[in-house]
Design an enzyme around this catalytic site. Structure first.
Site, PDB file in Angstrom:
ATOM      1  N   CYS A 170       0.833  -1.202   0.000  1.00 27.63           N
ATOM      2  CA  CYS A 170       0.000   0.000   0.000  1.00 27.63           C
ATOM      3  C   CYS A 170       0.869   1.254   0.000  1.00 27.63           C
ATOM      4  CB  CYS A 170      -0.937  -0.008   1.214  1.00 27.63           C
ATOM      5  SG  CYS A 170      -1.989   1.445   1.297  1.00 27.63           S
ATOM      6  N   CYS A 210      -0.433   4.098   2.184  1.00 30.06           N
ATOM      7  CA  CYS A 210      -0.222   3.887   3.624  1.00 30.06           C
ATOM      8  C   CYS A 210       1.249   4.110   3.990  1.00 30.06           C
ATOM      9  CB  CYS A 210      -0.579   2.467   4.044  1.00 30.06           C
ATOM     10  SG  CYS A 210      -2.090   1.832   3.341  1.00 30.06           S
ATOM     11  N   ASP A 211       2.152   3.586   3.194  1.00 30.83           N
ATOM     12  CA  ASP A 211       3.548   3.483   3.630  1.00 30.83           C
ATOM     13  C   ASP A 211       4.545   4.326   2.843  1.00 30.83           C
ATOM     14  OD1 ASP A 211       2.775   1.644   5.575  1.00 30.83           O
ATOM     15  OD2 ASP A 211       2.874  -0.016   4.165  1.00 30.83           O
TER      16      ASP A 211
END
Ligand code: NDP
Length: 325
Positions: A140, A143-144
């Site tokens: 992701c 997300c990261d």
């Protein structure tokens, strides 16, 4: 009805942000929800290190911690959180039937499906090792990606998701190397053009991941192999992003619910309603577009409110006169 059959007003399947949010709302609305956690209690977030994009956590929080907090919040209002895996359902009658671990049978007035989706991984031992260590493998970018600012990363995949994520990463990272296993993209032409026209994205066609390299703790690079020439190269990178698709966890519903061609549950637009009355869906099981914890939580809330209204309409004696949310 046999004594062993349990009857519940609201059954929630899945324990990610969608399921727990549905649990918080339904328990506060006196629906006495029972929530089955599944085989990965906490869902996809339990494989995420730091969550920095969920509103309300200015300093960030780890995925597992956040899921424990959500569970505590749901239990505080009386949600019955249980271990167990729903192995079979029967939505053919007025009462919705589910089976836990192929044994226990439950009859439900309403069911909220929050079973999520699972990111696909390549399956290499080295990939799985650094994924489990939280050492630089992610599925992701949104997300990261932030953790790899000004660093070099590799992304694998050639669909719309891979293009979108590569483009997202290109705005944060010094360099993005994209590994495309065939001589063509699967993505739409416009998405392909976007990555091709981005200066700091290097695209390697006909290239497969041979090994994720690391120092035992964190990723340090990727060994990639050209499938035409057999040549291997080591690409320095601190992050390895896998964007080869997701699989919604919806197999057990396929005989009853309308699914799209990849298995996502089709909901009535703008609601959490499925094609079966009293069965609602929230989170990634119906969402291949946004796939965020906060959107999953939002649709968990929608499912709880839709389920409550469905029960209220069905049973005038069900008390919703003083909703507490
Ligand atoms: P897709 O299934 O469309 O693409 C998966 C990609 O991963 C393919 O290029 C595939 O290669 C590659 N791949 C699969 N397995 C491997 C492997 N083992 N090694 C290397 N590469 C591999 O998945 P997406 O998640 O990209 O998209 C899913 C759906 O969501 C699509 O319908 C897409 O259009 C949609 N979507 C739309 C977006 C938008 O419109 N903004 C954004 C994101 C997704 P190969 O082509 O060789 O099979």
């Amino acid at each position: 009805m046999s004594d062993t059959i349990e009857k519940v007003k609201c059954l929630i399947i899945g324990s990610g942000p969608a399921g727990y949010t549905a649990a918080i709302y339904t328990s506060r609305a006196n629906m006495f929800p029972v929530l089955y956690q599944g085989t990965q209690p906490g869902g996809q977030l339990t494989t995420t290190n730091d969550v920095e994009n969920f509103p309300g956590y200015p300093d960030g929080i780890t995925g597992p911690e956040m899921m424990m907090e959500l569970q505590k919040q749901a239990e505080r209002f009386g949600t019955d959180v249980r271990n167990g895996w729903i192995t079979k359902v029967d939505f053919s009658g007025d009462v919705h039937k589910v089976w836990v671990n192929d044994e226990k049978e439950i009859h439900c007035d309403t069911v909220i499906i929050s079973t999520g989706a699972s990111a696909k991984y390549l399956g290499l031992d080295s990939e799985q090792k650094y994924l489990k260590l939280g050492g630089g493998v992610s599925a992701c970018a949104v997300c990261d990606g932030f953790f790899y600012r000004n660093q070099e990363v590799v992304i694998v995949g050639a669909g719309d998701s891979a293009c979108e994520e590569a483009h997202y990463l290109s705005k944060l990272c010094k360099k993005v190397t994209m590994l495309v296993r065939r001589d063509t993209f699967r993505a739409s032409k416009i998405m392909e053009a976007r990555v091709r026209n981005t200066e700091n994205i290097e695209i390697l066609m006909n290239t497969e991941t041979d090994e994720v390299l690391g120092d035992g703790q964190v990723v340090t690079g990727v060994r990639a192999k050209n499938s035409k020439t057999g040549e291997t190269i080591n690409i320095p990178a601190t992050g390895f992003f896998v964007a080869i698709g997701h699989k919604p966890n919806t197999d057990i519903f396929k005989d009853f619910l309308k699914l799209d061609e990849t298995g996502y549950i089709i909901n009535e637009p703008g609601t959490s309603r499925t094609n079966i009355q009293g069965v609602f869906v929230s989170g990634d099981a119906a969402d291949h577009v946004y796939r965020q914890a906060v959107t999953a939580a939002g649709t968990g809330c929608m499912a709880a409110l839709d389920a409550e209204r469905y029960l209220a309409a069905k049973d005038a004696t069900f008390d919703v006169s003083t909703p507490v949310y």
